[in-house]
Write an enzyme that holds these catalytic residues in place. Structure first.
Site, PDB file in Angstrom:
ATOM      1  N   GLY A 206       0.834  -1.211   0.000  1.00 42.97           N
ATOM      2  CA  GLY A 206       0.000   0.000   0.000  1.00 42.97           C
ATOM      3  C   GLY A 206       0.861   1.251   0.000  1.00 42.97           C
ATOM      4  N   ASN A 207       0.229   2.385   0.239  1.00 48.56           N
ATOM      5  CA  ASN A 207       0.986   3.636   0.343  1.00 48.56           C
ATOM      6  C   ASN A 207       0.328   4.544   1.381  1.00 48.56           C
ATOM      7  OD1 ASN A 207      -0.978   5.486  -1.052  1.00 48.56           O
ATOM      8  ND2 ASN A 207      -0.616   4.027  -2.711  1.00 48.56           N
ATOM      9  N   ARG A 208       0.960   5.671   1.643  1.00 50.77           N
ATOM     10  CA  ARG A 208       0.532   6.502   2.771  1.00 50.77           C
ATOM     11  C   ARG A 208      -0.537   7.537   2.413  1.00 50.77           C
ATOM     12  NH1 ARG A 208       4.076   5.708   6.985  1.00 50.77           N
ATOM     13  NH2 ARG A 208       6.189   5.110   6.368  1.00 50.77           N
ATOM     14  N   SER A 209      -1.112   7.473   1.253  1.00 54.10           N
ATOM     15  CA  SER A 209      -2.116   8.484   0.893  1.00 54.10           C
ATOM     16  C   SER A 209      -3.258   8.499   1.921  1.00 54.10           C
ATOM     17  CB  SER A 209      -2.681   8.171  -0.494  1.00 54.10           C
ATOM     18  OG  SER A 209      -3.789   8.998  -0.740  1.00 54.10           O
ATOM     19  N   ALA A 273      -3.441   8.021  -5.165  1.00 56.11           N
ATOM     20  CA  ALA A 273      -2.057   7.539  -5.243  1.00 56.11           C
ATOM     21  C   ALA A 273      -2.145   6.102  -5.747  1.00 56.11           C
ATOM     22  CB  ALA A 273      -1.407   7.594  -3.875  1.00 56.11           C
TER      23      ALA A 273
END
Ligand code: CTP
Length: 411
Positions: A206-209, A273
């Site tokens: 995943g990512n931090r968006s 993102a």
């Protein structure tokens, strides 16, 4: 929005030109009213050229149009920058001896004043009392900043940066260009949040968006009367009420949802993102620690570029019967400078690569954007124009982005 920009007679009048550009570039219609003294610092030709409207500071010009009444009544927002000690005093006293003060007395919408003067004048009891009177009447008087003043002196009295006045002005109008209906009946599709690429049934990349900027865009579009579809990946904040929501998890799902929404869309903003890579394979069962002591190796493959795919799909769509209007497509770019180029250069290249109508550039540092409540962006248009840096809450940025999209749609 219709904005009146009053300019007082101080050396900081030149900074009002940048403020004016911030307003016009984000789609607002601005009439400038300089005081007589202000025209000694910046001539009317500058204001006329930058605003696209004739400029006057006298109630005796165009008397038949009764300009102070018309401008005051029609303005959704009046901003005075710089507000000199003299302008503050005349406004507090209710004088109407020129077009600016007359217009202020006719104002129906919010009024924001950004003072600039020498420290002694700012601290003088007369000015303090005038500021208090204006504030008690509901006028927003922004605190000047501290720093170098006209001469060798320094202290409080400096005009805040145009980006900060812009943010304060939009905040005074309930967060932005709220409610002038520029997108009435239009369908705005916004991709929001961060995608998750499954490794197995319990794990993902995943990512931090946080999704905050995307949600603010949704609010801004709703405020302009748009019908909003959110293509919603993982986000930390709840979507505003009144949106149609299509939930997605992975980049592939997000692409499918965006392309499906596209034929009915007037404005697409790709704020999500999107993971550039996904695991080549998703295990059907939970990946176990290997008994033989070897570590698993992950192979990643490229995800599609959804923004680029949308731009390509648009070309096919626009030629098709049944589509009567343009489709504006916007992307976001988070960039840092590096050894090869600065963030703007990278963003210009990205805009050309993606082929969208405009790109919203976030200059990112260590932890400047993810999860933060405010943002600094530059809007780069495929037509070649670039906004001055815009600073403010994510809602203020969202209003500027949505206004820019609305102005392209109206072209
Ligand atoms: N985007 C997309 N699909 C992807 C990656 C990004 O649609 N697979 C969109 C984002 O939503 C954003 C824009 O493209 O609007 C810019 O994303 P960014 O990741 O900054 O650009 P990249 O093309 O991935 O470029 P790079 O990583 O090389 O900077």
């Amino acid at each position: 929005m219709r904005i009146v920009l009053g300019v007082g007679g101080g050396i900081a009048a030149y900074k009002a030109a940048s403020l004016l550009r911030l307003f016009t570039e984000s789609g607002h219609d601005v009439t400038v009213i300089p005081t007589e003294a202000a025209t000694r610092f910046v001539g009317t030709a500058t204001w006329e050229a930058l605003s696209g409207h004739p400029v006057s500071n006298s109630v005796w010009d165009d008397v038949d149009k009764v300009n102070h009444v018309r401008l005051g009544h029609e303005a959704d927002l009046i901003v005075v920058a710089p507000a000199t000690a003299d302008v503050l005093a005349r406004a507090a006293a209710g004088l109407a001896d020129d077009l600016l003060t007359g217009t202020l007395l006719m104002a129906r919408g919010p009024v924001v004043m950004a003072p600039a003067m020498h420290t002694e004048m700012w601290r003088h009891a007369a000015t303090r009392a005038n500021v208090e009177v204006l504030r008690s009447r509901g006028i927003t008087v922004i605190e000047p900043t501290s720093g170098r003043l006209t001469g060798a002196d320094s202290g409080p009295g400096r005009l805040p940066e145009p980006a900060d006045i812009f943010a304060a002005a939009l905040a005074a109008t309930d967060g932005g260009g709220a409610g002038d209906g520029a997108l009435q009946g239009k369908r705005v599709t916004i991709s929001v949040g961060g995608t998750r690429e499954a490794l197995d049934p319990v794990r993902f990349l995943g990512n931090r968006s946080s999704g905050k900027q995307g949600m603010a865009l949704a609010e801004a579009a709703l405020a302009q009367g748009a019908l909003v579809t959110l293509v919603l990946a993982h986000a930390e904040v709840a979507p505003p009420r009144g949106c149609d929501i299509v939930r997605v998890e992975s980049a592939l799902q997000l692409r499918d949802a965006v392309l499906e929404a596209l034929p009915a869309t007037d404005v697409l903003v790709m704020a999500a993102a999107v993971a550039d890579f996904r695991p080549a394979e998703t295990a059907a069962t939970k990946i176990k620690k290997n008994d033989d002591g070897t570590d698993p190796v992950l192979t990643l493959v490229r995800n599609p570029d959804v923004l680029r795919d949308a731009v390509l799909a648009r070309e096919a769509l626009l030629g098709r019967d049944g589509r009567d209007g343009p489709l504006v497509i916007a992307g976001f770019a988070a960039e840092t400078g590096d050894a090869t180029a600065d963030p703007l250069t990278h963003a210009r290249a990205k805009l050309a690569r993606k082929g969208c109508d405009f790109l919203v550039l976030n200059v990112v540092g260590s932890d400047r954007v993810f999860g933060a409540d405010s943002n600094e962006v530059t809007i780069l248009d495929a037509g070649g124009s670039e906004s001055a840096p815009l600073r403010g809450t994510k809602r203020v940025v969202a209003d500027a982005v949505i206004s820019h999209a609305a102005s392209l749609l109206a072209r």
